[in-house]
Write a protein that holds these residues in place. Structure first.
Motif, PDB file in Angstrom:
ATOM      1  N   GLU A   1       0.841  -1.208   0.000  1.00  0.00           N
ATOM      2  CA  GLU A   1       0.000   0.000   0.000  1.00  0.00           C
ATOM      3  C   GLU A   1       0.875   1.257   0.000  1.00  0.00           C
ATOM      4  O   GLU A   1       0.620   2.202  -0.755  1.00  0.00           O
ATOM      5  CB  GLU A   1      -0.927  -0.006   1.220  1.00  0.00           C
ATOM      6  CG  GLU A   1      -1.886   1.178   1.254  1.00  0.00           C
ATOM      7  CD  GLU A   1      -2.771   1.151   2.493  1.00  0.00           C
ATOM      8  OE1 GLU A   1      -3.620   2.055   2.608  1.00  0.00           O
ATOM      9  OE2 GLU A   1      -2.624   0.233   3.331  1.00  0.00           O
ATOM     10  N   GLU A   2       1.918   1.232   0.838  1.00  0.00           N
ATOM     11  CA  GLU A   2       2.826   2.374   0.910  1.00  0.00           C
ATOM     12  C   GLU A   2       3.617   2.523  -0.390  1.00  0.00           C
ATOM     13  O   GLU A   2       3.865   3.633  -0.869  1.00  0.00           O
ATOM     14  CB  GLU A   2       3.784   2.196   2.094  1.00  0.00           C
ATOM     15  CG  GLU A   2       4.709   3.368   2.343  1.00  0.00           C
ATOM     16  CD  GLU A   2       3.979   4.606   2.847  1.00  0.00           C
ATOM     17  OE1 GLU A   2       4.613   5.680   2.860  1.00  0.00           O
ATOM     18  OE2 GLU A   2       2.797   4.510   3.211  1.00  0.00           O
ATOM     19  N   GLN A   3       4.014   1.376  -0.985  1.00  0.00           N
ATOM     20  CA  GLN A   3       4.746   1.414  -2.258  1.00  0.00           C
ATOM     21  C   GLN A   3       3.898   2.056  -3.352  1.00  0.00           C
ATOM     22  O   GLN A   3       4.414   2.802  -4.195  1.00  0.00           O
ATOM     23  CB  GLN A   3       5.145  -0.005  -2.676  1.00  0.00           C
ATOM     24  CG  GLN A   3       6.257  -0.616  -1.832  1.00  0.00           C
ATOM     25  CD  GLN A   3       6.669  -1.983  -2.343  1.00  0.00           C
ATOM     26  OE1 GLN A   3       6.879  -2.176  -3.543  1.00  0.00           O
ATOM     27  NE2 GLN A   3       6.777  -2.939  -1.430  1.00  0.00           N
ATOM     28  N   ALA A   4       2.591   1.762  -3.358  1.00  0.00           N
ATOM     29  CA  ALA A   4       1.701   2.353  -4.360  1.00  0.00           C
ATOM     30  C   ALA A   4       1.629   3.864  -4.196  1.00  0.00           C
ATOM     31  O   ALA A   4       1.663   4.618  -5.178  1.00  0.00           O
ATOM     32  CB  ALA A   4       0.312   1.743  -4.244  1.00  0.00           C
TER      33      ALA A   4
ATOM     34  N   ASN B   1      -3.376 -12.496 -10.692  1.00  0.00           N
ATOM     35  CA  ASN B   1      -3.649 -13.796 -10.068  1.00  0.00           C
ATOM     36  C   ASN B   1      -3.190 -13.863  -8.605  1.00  0.00           C
ATOM     37  O   ASN B   1      -3.380 -14.882  -7.945  1.00  0.00           O
ATOM     38  CB  ASN B   1      -2.951 -14.907 -10.859  1.00  0.00           C
ATOM     39  CG  ASN B   1      -3.629 -15.156 -12.202  1.00  0.00           C
ATOM     40  OD1 ASN B   1      -4.844 -14.987 -12.325  1.00  0.00           O
ATOM     41  ND2 ASN B   1      -2.848 -15.546 -13.199  1.00  0.00           N
ATOM     42  N   ARG B   2      -2.591 -12.800  -8.134  1.00  0.00           N
ATOM     43  CA  ARG B   2      -2.178 -12.749  -6.732  1.00  0.00           C
ATOM     44  C   ARG B   2      -3.399 -12.495  -5.839  1.00  0.00           C
ATOM     45  O   ARG B   2      -4.409 -11.922  -6.294  1.00  0.00           O
ATOM     46  CB  ARG B   2      -1.183 -11.602  -6.509  1.00  0.00           C
ATOM     47  CG  ARG B   2       0.229 -11.851  -7.023  1.00  0.00           C
ATOM     48  CD  ARG B   2       1.053 -10.583  -6.862  1.00  0.00           C
ATOM     49  NE  ARG B   2       2.480 -10.833  -6.930  1.00  0.00           N
ATOM     50  CZ  ARG B   2       3.390  -9.876  -6.811  1.00  0.00           C
ATOM     51  NH1 ARG B   2       3.010  -8.609  -6.634  1.00  0.00           N
ATOM     52  NH2 ARG B   2       4.671 -10.180  -6.871  1.00  0.00           N
ATOM     53  N   PRO B   3      -3.305 -12.862  -4.567  1.00  0.00           N
ATOM     54  CA  PRO B   3      -4.367 -12.466  -3.637  1.00  0.00           C
ATOM     55  C   PRO B   3      -4.477 -10.940  -3.624  1.00  0.00           C
ATOM     56  O   PRO B   3      -3.479 -10.235  -3.801  1.00  0.00           O
ATOM     57  CB  PRO B   3      -3.864 -12.992  -2.280  1.00  0.00           C
ATOM     58  CG  PRO B   3      -2.916 -14.094  -2.637  1.00  0.00           C
ATOM     59  CD  PRO B   3      -2.271 -13.682  -3.908  1.00  0.00           C
ATOM     60  N   GLN B   4      -5.661 -10.433  -3.397  1.00  0.00           N
ATOM     61  CA  GLN B   4      -5.890  -8.990  -3.458  1.00  0.00           C
ATOM     62  C   GLN B   4      -4.905  -8.219  -2.572  1.00  0.00           C
ATOM     63  O   GLN B   4      -4.409  -7.157  -2.961  1.00  0.00           O
ATOM     64  CB  GLN B   4      -7.340  -8.687  -3.014  1.00  0.00           C
ATOM     65  CG  GLN B   4      -7.720  -7.223  -3.114  1.00  0.00           C
ATOM     66  CD  GLN B   4      -7.751  -6.708  -4.546  1.00  0.00           C
ATOM     67  OE1 GLN B   4      -8.241  -7.391  -5.433  1.00  0.00           O
ATOM     68  NE2 GLN B   4      -7.224  -5.503  -4.765  1.00  0.00           N
ATOM     69  N   SER B   5      -4.586  -8.758  -1.424  1.00  0.00           N
ATOM     70  CA  SER B   5      -3.708  -8.055  -0.476  1.00  0.00           C
ATOM     71  C   SER B   5      -2.265  -7.963  -0.970  1.00  0.00           C
ATOM     72  O   SER B   5      -1.497  -7.135  -0.481  1.00  0.00           O
ATOM     73  CB  SER B   5      -3.733  -8.764   0.878  1.00  0.00           C
ATOM     74  OG  SER B   5      -3.305 -10.119   0.742  1.00  0.00           O
TER      75      SER B   5
END
Length: 304
Positions: free
Chosen positions: A48-51, A132-136
């Motif tokens: 989240e911080e990276q985004a 395809n990764r989990p949303q988190s």
């Protein structure tokens, strides 16, 4: 001094498979009696911080977190190492060459090996794998697309880079291939390579210096010949005119020597790389007299 150590820097797009490779490599190396440490950017900065950082107009946070990554790696390198092979894996995107070079500098500072592994992945495949990764665990698509435009591919010799296509990460031979490169890097620490490069540079500079000295001494020998020639012919010729003509010959010989059109004998350089002046002067005299002879009969004022 960590001469039994190697820094392995991963680079590539988010979702290209770097973290999967890092985990796989940790297990493989541990099975081969290596002490393995891994510094992962995702463990220091949340996705989240990276985004937020990626979409921010300032780079200060990026610099702060990457400095923290580097300090983490440096603290591990600074601790005494065992007799086993040690591998420090840096799991990050490292999309700028300057980011990778900081770890290369650490390798030089601590006398360790250095290896880069570029996980090559088309942006479309990275986006698909990310979906395809989990949303988190997903990275915003805009971050992947933006990073793809900024990624600086390995191209410098110091990078010692191994390129692996993301589709080949499951290849059974891949770990063995990486292991061979790691062992080669451990056997050739960056500081050793730098010393060899510096030694080569000194040798090249010495050669250039010698070349300069040779040309300089050719000029001295030519001037000596001109003075002698004028003394021998001053009673029969105008010294001023003769000097001007001989100086033109000197300049033509100098120009040809600088351009490599005429090359002095190889043996004018002694074993200690000093110049054998008698041999040089003999060669210069021959060239000079040949030029005078060819000029004689045109406009050179020399009386027999």
């Amino acid at each position: 001094m960590n001469q039994n150590f190697c820094i392995v820097v991963l680079l590539g797009l988010p979702a290209s498979g770097k973290s999967w490779l890092a985990n796989k490599l940790c297990s493989f190396l541990s099975e081969n009696d290596c002490v393995v440490k891994c510094a992962a950017y995702d463990n220091i900065v949340s996705l989240e911080e990276q985004a937020k950082i990626a979409l921010s107009s300032t780079s200060e946070l990026t610099k702060h977190y990457r400095r923290e990554m580097k300090e983490t790696v440096e603290s591990i390198l600074a601790t005494p190492n065992s007799s086993q092979k040690n591998v420090m894996i840096v799991d990050d995107n490292n999309y700028y060459r300057s980011m990778r070079y900081e770890y290369h500098q650490l390798a030089a500072k601590f006398n360790t090996g250095y290896l880069q592994i570029y996980v090559r992945c088309e942006v479309a495949n990275a986006l698909f794998q990310n979906s395809n990764r989990p949303q988190s665990n997903r990275v915003p698509d805009c971050v992947i697309v933006q990073m793809d435009t900024r990624l600086e591919l390995p191209c410098e010799s110091w990078e010692n880079s191994l390129t692996i296509d993301s589709a080949d990460l499951n290849n059974p031979s891949m770990m063995s291939k990486i292991w061979v490169r790691i062992q080669e890097a451990i056997s050739n620490p960056v500081s050793t390579i730098k010393r060899l490069e510096e030694k080569k540079l000194v040798a090249e500079q010495s050669k250039l210096c010698n070349n300069h000295n040779v040309v300089h001494n050719i000029d001295k020998a030519l001037r000596k010949q001109i003075s002698q020639y004028i003394r021998e012919h001053k009673e029969k010729n105008s010294a001023r005119v003769l000097a001007a003509q001989l100086n033109d010959i000197r300049q033509s010989v100098m120009e040809d020597a600088k351009r490599g059109i005429i090359v002095p004998p190889a043996d004018i350089l002694k074993a200690d790389e000093s110049i054998d002046m008698p041999k040089l002067e003999t060669w210069v005299t021959t060239i000079f007299l040949q030029r005078c002879s060819s000029q004689h009969g045109h406009d050179l004022v020399i009386l027999e």
